[in-house]
Design an enzyme around this catalytic site. Structure first.
Site, PDB file in Angstrom:
ATOM      1  N   GLY A   1      -0.729   4.818  -0.866  1.00 56.67           N
ATOM      2  CA  GLY A   1      -1.840   5.356  -0.095  1.00 56.67           C
ATOM      3  C   GLY A   1      -1.395   6.358   0.947  1.00 56.67           C
TER       4      GLY A   1
ATOM      5  N   GLY B   1       0.821  -1.209   0.000  1.00 54.10           N
ATOM      6  CA  GLY B   1       0.000   0.000   0.000  1.00 54.10           C
ATOM      7  C   GLY B   1       0.852   1.254   0.000  1.00 54.10           C
TER       8      GLY B   1
ATOM      9  CE1 TYR C   1     -10.586  -1.264   7.261  1.00 58.34           C
ATOM     10  CE2 TYR C   1     -10.919  -0.183   9.389  1.00 58.34           C
ATOM     11  CZ  TYR C   1     -10.119  -0.449   8.292  1.00 58.34           C
ATOM     12  OH  TYR C   1      -8.854   0.093   8.212  1.00 58.34           O
TER      13      TYR C   1
END
Length: 365
Positions: free
Chosen positions: A15, A12, A138
């Site tokens: 990000g 990632g 989540y």
């Protein structure tokens, strides 16, 4: 634990979180850093992830890749949030272990804590009562990831550490009107409402061309009225904003570059064994909260954003929309004991993020 030529994979790396961690490592002199874009490596694909680890054999992994979003996205795409995050974590943590990687930093979120957790939320509040419903999928995925790290450590002697940052904001943030978090969404909404109030519709078109919304696929061809209609669906009007909830919930915010510095501090200086010793027996809740320990209401946040943006219009609150958890302040005493404190205060951070946003959105001259 790691030296300057250790190979570190940042999952990632483009990000908000990953880019800040990579920049911090580079600033500290680490040069053997690797990242892969989604087109280069789909972390949902177990075969591709296994191939990557077989080829690269990183010495350490920073798992900053995740499927994230605000309260609207979490409420709407519940299956995506639990499935995609579990799959990413299963693939990356599992293959890191299989390839012999003994050092890993897993990034979660303070939404792992119960909705009614005592405030401020200490690490041992985990799993003591029900979660907030709107982001439950989540949160469950992130709890599973941190427990996966803890379990590998206990069974196999790895050194995988989990950190739980509070609400983050900063360069490379997500400003999408449909799935961004509260602070960047608020900045963009105030910016667009200000531009429309000033009649600067060409600048609005440039903004929407840079970051489109699904209801206005061709902003360059849209009339002023089309733009007003499209943005009204997001509570954005010329000189007026309508924001979700009551404005009463309290939130804590951490500048992403501060978060990255805390993460790298822990990656380089803190072991699972050290955290397990502090936790005592049975070993659990060895993760570390990362935050400021300072909170403000969403209404106060809106005032700070309005001041930074120069938005002088009205702000309304739509109480038919959910507030989410009313309060979620981190207890950062463990983090402070480990030798780290934040440096960027929220008003300055909001101004810096707004300047970044304007520069990133402005058309080329």
């Amino acid at each position: 634990m790691l030296d300057k030529d250790s190979k570190i994979y940042i999952a990632g790396h483009r990000g908000l979180v990953g880019s800040a961690v990579m920049a911090n490592l580079r600033k500290r002199g680490f040069t053997n850093l690797i990242g892969r874009t989604h087109s280069e490596l789909d972390l949902l694909d177990p075969v591709a992830v296994r191939r990557f680890f077989d080829e690269e054999h990183p010495d350490a992994v920073v798992l900053a890749a995740a499927h994230v979003g605000g309260i609207m996205a979490n409420s709407t795409y519940r299956a995506d949030f639990i499935y995609r995050n579990l799959q990413i974590q299963q693939n990356v943590i599992g293959e890191a272990f299989r390839s012999g990687c003994r050092r890993l930093l897993f990034l979660g979120s303070t939404c792992i804590y119960p909705r009614e957790a005592p405030q401020p939320m200490a690490e041992d509040a985990l799993l003591t009562s029900p979660l907030e419903y709107t982001n439950e999928p989540y949160a469950i995925a992130k709890i599973a990831g941190m427990k996966m790290c803890e379990s590998f450590n206990l069974q196999y002697g790895t050194d995988y550490v989990a950190v739980m940052p509070t609400n983050l904001y900063g360069p490379n943030d997500n400003f999408h009107l449909e799935n961004s978090h509260v602070l960047p969404a608020m900045i963009r909404k105030a910016h667009l409402a200000k531009l429309m109030d000033e009649g600067r519709y060409d600048d609005v078109r440039a903004d929407l061309s840079r970051r489109p919304v699904s209801t206005l696929p061709f902003p360059a061809e849209a009339s002023d009225a089309d733009i007003r209609d499209a943005l009204a669906a997001f509570g954005i009007f010329p000189g007026r904003l309508r924001l979700w909830g009551s404005g009463k919930p309290l939130r804590e915010f951490l500048w992403s570059e501060d978060m990255a510095d805390a993460c790298v501090h822990i990656l380089l200086n803190v072991s699972f064994g050290q955290l397990a010793k502090e936790a005592g027996a049975p070993v659990r809740n060895t993760h570390v909260n990362i935050g400021t320990g300072i909170e403000l209401s969403i209404a106060e946040l809106a005032g700070e954003v309005a001041g930074a943006v120069g938005f002088k219009g009205s702000i309304e609150w739509d109480s038919t929309k959910p507030d989410g958890t009313m309060r979620k302040l981190c207890d950062v005493s463990r983090l402070h004991r480990l030798g780290w404190r934040h440096s960027v205060e929220l008003p300055d951070g909001i101004r810096r993020l707004y300047e970044w946003y304007k520069a990133d959105t402005a058309p080329a001259r």
